[in-house]
Design an enzyme around this catalytic site. Structure first.
Site, mmCIF file in Angstrom:
data_model
loop_
_atom_site.group_PDB
_atom_site.id
_atom_site.type_symbol
_atom_site.label_atom_id
_atom_site.label_comp_id
_atom_site.label_asym_id
_atom_site.label_seq_id
_atom_site.Cartn_x
_atom_site.Cartn_y
_atom_site.Cartn_z
ATOM 1 N N LYS A 114 -6.952 5.941 -19.735
ATOM 2 C CA LYS A 114 -7.277 6.246 -21.366
ATOM 3 C C LYS A 114 -5.811 5.919 -22.215
ATOM 4 O O LYS A 114 -5.408 4.910 -22.512
ATOM 5 C CB LYS A 114 -7.455 7.654 -20.994
ATOM 6 N N ARG A 127 0.796 -1.223 0.021
ATOM 7 C CA ARG A 127 0.014 0.111 -0.257
ATOM 8 C C ARG A 127 0.665 1.257 0.071
ATOM 9 O O ARG A 127 0.528 2.487 -0.268
ATOM 10 C CB ARG A 127 -1.018 0.072 1.284
ATOM 11 N N TYR A 175 -14.451 16.974 -16.993
ATOM 12 C CA TYR A 175 -14.787 15.568 -16.521
ATOM 13 C C TYR A 175 -15.887 15.537 -15.596
ATOM 14 O O TYR A 175 -15.554 16.027 -14.561
ATOM 15 C CB TYR A 175 -13.669 14.789 -16.287
ATOM 16 N N ASP A 203 -5.263 18.184 -15.376
ATOM 17 C CA ASP A 203 -5.698 16.874 -15.960
ATOM 18 C C ASP A 203 -5.481 16.770 -17.178
ATOM 19 O O ASP A 203 -5.983 17.632 -18.055
ATOM 20 C CB ASP A 203 -6.826 16.729 -15.566
HETATM 21 C C1 LIG Z 1 -10.455 13.793 -18.391
HETATM 22 C C2 LIG Z 1 -10.725 12.796 -17.414
HETATM 23 N N1 LIG Z 1 -10.005 13.012 -16.186
HETATM 24 C C3 LIG Z 1 -10.367 12.140 -15.191
HETATM 25 C C4 LIG Z 1 -11.135 10.909 -15.606
HETATM 26 C C5 LIG Z 1 -11.264 9.924 -14.684
HETATM 27 O O1 LIG Z 1 -10.466 8.649 -14.547
HETATM 28 P P1 LIG Z 1 -10.889 7.107 -14.182
HETATM 29 O O2 LIG Z 1 -12.182 6.641 -14.959
HETATM 30 O O3 LIG Z 1 -9.736 6.292 -14.360
HETATM 31 O O4 LIG Z 1 -11.164 7.052 -12.782
HETATM 32 C C6 LIG Z 1 -11.503 10.561 -16.902
HETATM 33 C C7 LIG Z 1 -12.340 9.596 -17.083
HETATM 34 O O5 LIG Z 1 -13.231 9.177 -18.434
HETATM 35 C C8 LIG Z 1 -11.381 11.431 -17.923
HETATM 36 O O6 LIG Z 1 -12.033 11.605 -19.060
#
Ligand SMILES: Cc1ncc(COP(=O)(O)O)c(C=O)c1O
Length: 386
Positions: free
Chosen positions: A204, A54, A106, A179
């Site tokens: 992704k 962990r 998101y 992000d």
């Molecule tokens: C731009 C973006 N940030 C964060 C996330 C969240 O990621 P996760 O689905 O791996 O938790 C996503 C998921 O679709 C995303 O498209």
């Protein structure tokens, strides 16, 4: 054993997972360490640095070191998902701290910020991150502790000027976290533009095969805030499993090929459909008339990404029906959520975001994969024609 050679291009580092050669066997592929616990030395020390998984594992380290190199940072942490990574940054704040985030981002993270994070005491303010005056007005020196940026942002693909927002954040004593899921380190390195932390949903592009849920944070400096984030991961336990971490480093070996191909195809698809009579708009930062094209050209290298959206023409209810009908007709594109995999996806975004979504009802989000671009265009053309 990992060979670090600072002169290798990022594409070389990715292809060879940092030039890994196993010290015991000579294997070119790093092993999977399934161990959750590691032996303490007789003198009570832990010289390998590993104690309990962990807190960290040699299998996480392979992917973490590669991503640190690709992003030009100093340390990376893997998480169980992009969401676990993003929320760890916010959980490192204190109740009463002010956080600025984009109005359109998101959707699930936006919901979490406005729900649990707000209830916990973080003061969340949403602004249009492409309007620098609005960001400057929202900043409260001494109280704003974090600005969150997503660029290019879901699903309208607006691009935020990272260097300009970093300046505003730092003048106020705040951190800037970006992000960068949809750009990937192939096209943009936010830390080079002044961001303090870069976050990815590694689910992704980084993994790229729609078979691993993972998240990452990379920092430009190991300061107190980063130590608080490390403590959140260790103490709240949002860590990835060793098998997923291993798959992620394998996926990243082809990152550059996949992203360049997807990005080139997305550009061709955007250009092909931009004047289509059934479409009101094609949203893609690579198009010269996109409102943020100039910033994207400065901030992204080698392409504008594999994500774009199309808006069906007509009043909201007409466009909504047309979008769902179009998604129903495609054969090669797959109707699914998520993005950044080798297979192309089409999604009616408002349907998944639900009530309160700022997304236009006639919008279809396209995640371009690595299939033949001609096939993708022909499939979408046929769906729009029928
Ligand atoms: C731009 C973006 N940030 C964060 C996330 C969240 O990621 P996760 O689905 O791996 O938790 C996503 C998921 O679709 C995303 O498209």
């Amino acid at each position: 054993m990992t060979i670090k050679n600072e002169t290798w291009a990022p594409a070389s580092l990715a292809a060879q997972a940092m030039g890994h050669i196993d010290g015991t066997t000579g294997a070119l592929i790093p092993p999977i360490h399934a161990a959750t616990t590691f032996q303490r030395d007789p003198d009570n020390e832990y010289r390998t640095g590993f104690v309990y998984s962990r807190l960290g594992s040699p299998t996480y380290q392979a992917a973490e070191e590669l991503l640190t190199a690709l992003e030009g940072g100093v340390e990376t942490l893997l998480f169980a998902s992009g969401t676990a990574a993003a929320t760890a940054v916010v959980m490192a704040l204190r109740p009463g701290d002010h956080l600025i985030a984009p109005t359109v981002m998101y959707w699930s993270l936006r919901k979490w910020l406005l729900g649990p994070a707000t209830e916990w005491g973080v003061e969340v303010e949403l602004v249009d991150m492409t309007d620098l005056d609005a960001v400057a007005r929202a900043v409260r020196p001494g109280r704003t502790k974090l600005i969150w940026v997503e660029t290019p942002s879901n699903p309208l693909w607006r691009v935020t000027d990272i260097a300009a927002v970093a300046k505003l954040a730092h003048q106020a004593g705040a951190k800037l976290a970006v992000d960068s899921t949809c750009a990937s380190p192939v096209l943009s390195r936010p830390l080079d533009h002044g961001a303090d932390i870069v976050m990815h949903s590694a689910t992704k592009y980084l993994n790229g095969h729609s078979d691993v849920l993972a998240g990452t944070l990379t920092t430009s400096h190991k300061d107190d805030f980063w130590q608080r984030i490390c403590a959140v991961r260790a103490q709240s336990g949002g860590v990835i499993g060793p098998f997923e971490a291993w798959l992620l480093q394998r996926g990243m070996r082809t990152l550059f090929l996949r992203v360049r191909e997807a990005s080139a195809s997305a550009g061709s698809i955007a250009r092909h459909f931009r004047h289509h009579p059934k479409l009101a708009e094609v949203l893609y930062p690579g198009l010269p008339d996109h409102p943020d094209h100039a910033i994207a050209s400065r901030q992204m290298q080698g392409g504008f990404g594999g994500m774009l959206s199309i808006r069906l023409a007509g009043a909201d209810d007409v466009a909504l029906r047309a979008a769902i009908a179009c998604a129903a007709k495609v054969r090669l594109w797959k109707r699914a959520t998520s993005l950044g995999g080798v297979e192309s996806l089409i999604e009616h975004r408002a349907s998944i975001e639900g009530v309160g979504s700022p997304v236009p009802p006639g919008l279809l989000r396209l995640s371009v994969g690595i299939e033949s671009c001609d096939d993708l265009i022909a499939d979408l053309d046929a769906a729009l024609a029928s």
